[in-house]
Design a protein around this motif. Structure first.
Motif, PDB file in Angstrom:
ATOM      1  N   LEU A 102       5.803  15.418  -7.485  1.00 16.26           N
ATOM      2  CA  LEU A 102       6.716  15.195  -6.359  1.00 16.26           C
ATOM      3  C   LEU A 102       6.439  13.856  -5.684  1.00 16.26           C
ATOM      4  O   LEU A 102       7.367  13.100  -5.382  1.00 16.26           O
ATOM      5  N   TRP A 103       5.185  13.592  -5.431  1.00 15.50           N
ATOM      6  CA  TRP A 103       4.823  12.346  -4.774  1.00 15.50           C
ATOM      7  C   TRP A 103       5.256  11.160  -5.623  1.00 15.50           C
ATOM      8  O   TRP A 103       5.817  10.195  -5.115  1.00 15.50           O
ATOM      9  N   ASN A 104       5.008  11.250  -6.928  1.00 22.34           N
ATOM     10  CA  ASN A 104       5.400  10.168  -7.838  1.00 22.34           C
ATOM     11  C   ASN A 104       6.919   9.985  -7.872  1.00 22.34           C
ATOM     12  O   ASN A 104       7.414   8.859  -7.863  1.00 22.34           O
ATOM     13  N   LEU A 105       7.653  11.086  -7.906  1.00 25.86           N
ATOM     14  CA  LEU A 105       9.118  11.000  -7.936  1.00 25.86           C
ATOM     15  C   LEU A 105       9.663  10.372  -6.659  1.00 25.86           C
ATOM     16  O   LEU A 105      10.582   9.560  -6.697  1.00 25.86           O
ATOM     17  N   GLU A 106       9.099  10.763  -5.528  1.00 26.70           N
ATOM     18  CA  GLU A 106       9.594  10.261  -4.248  1.00 26.70           C
ATOM     19  C   GLU A 106       9.174   8.818  -3.984  1.00 26.70           C
ATOM     20  O   GLU A 106       9.785   8.141  -3.164  1.00 26.70           O
ATOM     21  N   MET A 146       0.833  -1.193   0.000  1.00 26.86           N
ATOM     22  CA  MET A 146       0.000   0.000   0.000  1.00 26.86           C
ATOM     23  C   MET A 146       0.871   1.247   0.000  1.00 26.86           C
ATOM     24  O   MET A 146       1.794   1.368   0.794  1.00 26.86           O
ATOM     25  N   LYS A 147       0.596   2.161  -0.903  1.00 23.90           N
ATOM     26  CA  LYS A 147       1.382   3.390  -0.982  1.00 23.90           C
ATOM     27  C   LYS A 147       0.961   4.362   0.108  1.00 23.90           C
ATOM     28  O   LYS A 147      -0.201   4.396   0.507  1.00 23.90           O
ATOM     29  N   SER A 148       1.924   5.139   0.562  1.00 27.47           N
ATOM     30  CA  SER A 148       1.605   6.129   1.587  1.00 27.47           C
ATOM     31  C   SER A 148       0.785   7.260   0.979  1.00 27.47           C
ATOM     32  O   SER A 148       0.801   7.486  -0.222  1.00 27.47           O
ATOM     33  N   GLN A 149       0.074   7.980   1.845  1.00 29.01           N
ATOM     34  CA  GLN A 149      -0.759   9.089   1.386  1.00 29.01           C
ATOM     35  C   GLN A 149       0.125  10.232   0.899  1.00 29.01           C
ATOM     36  O   GLN A 149       1.203  10.468   1.428  1.00 29.01           O
ATOM     37  N   ASN A 150      -0.348  10.936  -0.092  1.00 30.90           N
ATOM     38  CA  ASN A 150       0.397  12.052  -0.660  1.00 30.90           C
ATOM     39  C   ASN A 150       0.481  13.189   0.349  1.00 30.90           C
ATOM     40  O   ASN A 150      -0.499  13.856   0.632  1.00 30.90           O
ATOM     41  N   LYS A 151       1.681  13.408   0.889  1.00 26.23           N
ATOM     42  CA  LYS A 151       1.863  14.433   1.917  1.00 26.23           C
ATOM     43  C   LYS A 151       1.749  15.842   1.351  1.00 26.23           C
ATOM     44  O   LYS A 151       1.673  16.803   2.100  1.00 26.23           O
ATOM     45  N   PRO A 194      16.841   7.002 -10.260  1.00 29.32           N
ATOM     46  CA  PRO A 194      16.881   8.075  -9.257  1.00 29.32           C
ATOM     47  C   PRO A 194      16.872   9.462  -9.915  1.00 29.32           C
ATOM     48  O   PRO A 194      17.414   9.656 -10.998  1.00 29.32           O
ATOM     49  N   VAL A 195      16.237  10.399  -9.245  1.00 31.53           N
ATOM     50  CA  VAL A 195      16.139  11.768  -9.730  1.00 31.53           C
ATOM     51  C   VAL A 195      17.072  12.620  -8.869  1.00 31.53           C
ATOM     52  O   VAL A 195      17.107  12.460  -7.646  1.00 31.53           O
ATOM     53  N   PRO A 196      17.827  13.532  -9.496  1.00 31.37           N
ATOM     54  CA  PRO A 196      18.746  14.366  -8.711  1.00 31.37           C
ATOM     55  C   PRO A 196      18.007  15.188  -7.654  1.00 31.37           C
ATOM     56  O   PRO A 196      16.914  15.693  -7.888  1.00 31.37           O
ATOM     57  N   ASP A 197      18.632  15.294  -6.485  1.00 31.33           N
ATOM     58  CA  ASP A 197      18.044  16.074  -5.388  1.00 31.33           C
ATOM     59  C   ASP A 197      17.796  17.523  -5.789  1.00 31.33           C
ATOM     60  O   ASP A 197      16.801  18.119  -5.362  1.00 31.33           O
ATOM     61  N   ASP A 198      18.689  18.096  -6.598  1.00 29.86           N
ATOM     62  CA  ASP A 198      18.518  19.488  -7.030  1.00 29.86           C
ATOM     63  C   ASP A 198      17.202  19.668  -7.780  1.00 29.86           C
ATOM     64  O   ASP A 198      16.522  20.677  -7.613  1.00 29.86           O
ATOM     65  N   PHE A 199      16.859  18.711  -8.609  1.00 28.06           N
ATOM     66  CA  PHE A 199      15.618  18.773  -9.374  1.00 28.06           C
ATOM     67  C   PHE A 199      14.411  18.712  -8.440  1.00 28.06           C
ATOM     68  O   PHE A 199      13.487  19.522  -8.542  1.00 28.06           O
ATOM     69  N   ILE A 200      14.438  17.758  -7.515  1.00 28.91           N
ATOM     70  CA  ILE A 200      13.337  17.619  -6.559  1.00 28.91           C
ATOM     71  C   ILE A 200      13.236  18.869  -5.690  1.00 28.91           C
ATOM     72  O   ILE A 200      12.136  19.381  -5.455  1.00 28.91           O
ATOM     73  N   ASN A 201      14.365  19.395  -5.240  1.00 29.06           N
ATOM     74  CA  ASN A 201      14.348  20.601  -4.404  1.00 29.06           C
ATOM     75  C   ASN A 201      13.797  21.809  -5.160  1.00 29.06           C
ATOM     76  O   ASN A 201      13.102  22.644  -4.571  1.00 29.06           O
ATOM     77  N   ALA A 202      14.078  21.902  -6.446  1.00 27.90           N
ATOM     78  CA  ALA A 202      13.545  23.005  -7.256  1.00 27.90           C
ATOM     79  C   ALA A 202      12.018  22.901  -7.367  1.00 27.90           C
ATOM     80  O   ALA A 202      11.313  23.908  -7.272  1.00 27.90           O
ATOM     81  N   ILE A 203      11.512  21.699  -7.526  1.00 29.14           N
ATOM     82  CA  ILE A 203      10.063  21.509  -7.599  1.00 29.14           C
ATOM     83  C   ILE A 203       9.428  21.824  -6.251  1.00 29.14           C
ATOM     84  O   ILE A 203       8.379  22.470  -6.182  1.00 29.14           O
ATOM     85  N   ILE A 204      10.068  21.381  -5.168  1.00 34.26           N
ATOM     86  CA  ILE A 204       9.557  21.667  -3.822  1.00 34.26           C
ATOM     87  C   ILE A 204       9.503  23.172  -3.590  1.00 34.26           C
ATOM     88  O   ILE A 204       8.520  23.695  -3.057  1.00 34.26           O
ATOM     89  N   LEU A 205      10.532  23.890  -4.002  1.00 34.84           N
ATOM     90  CA  LEU A 205      10.575  25.342  -3.833  1.00 34.84           C
ATOM     91  C   LEU A 205       9.454  26.018  -4.623  1.00 34.84           C
ATOM     92  O   LEU A 205       8.724  26.858  -4.083  1.00 34.84           O
ATOM     93  N   GLN A 206       9.284  25.633  -5.869  1.00 32.16           N
ATOM     94  CA  GLN A 206       8.222  26.209  -6.691  1.00 32.16           C
ATOM     95  C   GLN A 206       6.852  25.889  -6.106  1.00 32.16           C
ATOM     96  O   GLN A 206       5.978  26.756  -6.039  1.00 32.16           O
TER      97      GLN A 206
END
Length: 87
Positions: free
Chosen positions: A41-45, A1-6, A51-63
């Motif tokens: 983001l949820w799908n990537l994580e 079971m997948k975790s809920q989308n935070k 693996p996706v670079p942390d910089d890419f994920i952090n840029a999406i999180i910031l936006q």
């Protein structure tokens, strides 16, 4: 079971969001973009793919956080307008 989308922060305010989407096309566009980023983001994580670079994920999180702040501001104004109308 997948975790809920935070990233689904605004689920409890869905009624107000739907009302705002009907009356404000900019809000609708911003909220749609926020939902898309949240899902991505949820799908990537939670992906087992490459693996996706942390910089890419952090840029999406910031936006997404900028969009989140804008949505929160709209919801506060909307709730304040509803409170003013009741008085």
């Amino acid at each position: 079971m997948k975790s809920q989308n935070k990233y689904r922060k605004f689920q409890l305010q869905q009624t107000n969001i739907e009302a705002l989407e009907k009356e404000n096309s900019r809000f609708k566009r911003v909220y749609s973009e926020y939902e898309n980023m949240s899902n991505e983001l949820w799908n990537l994580e939670n992906s087992n793919d490459k693996p996706v670079p942390d910089d890419f994920i952090n840029a999406i999180i910031l936006q997404a956080s900028y969009l989140e702040e804008e949505i929160e501001d709209w919801l506060i104004q909307f709730n304040n307008q509803k409170a003013d109308i009741k008085h």
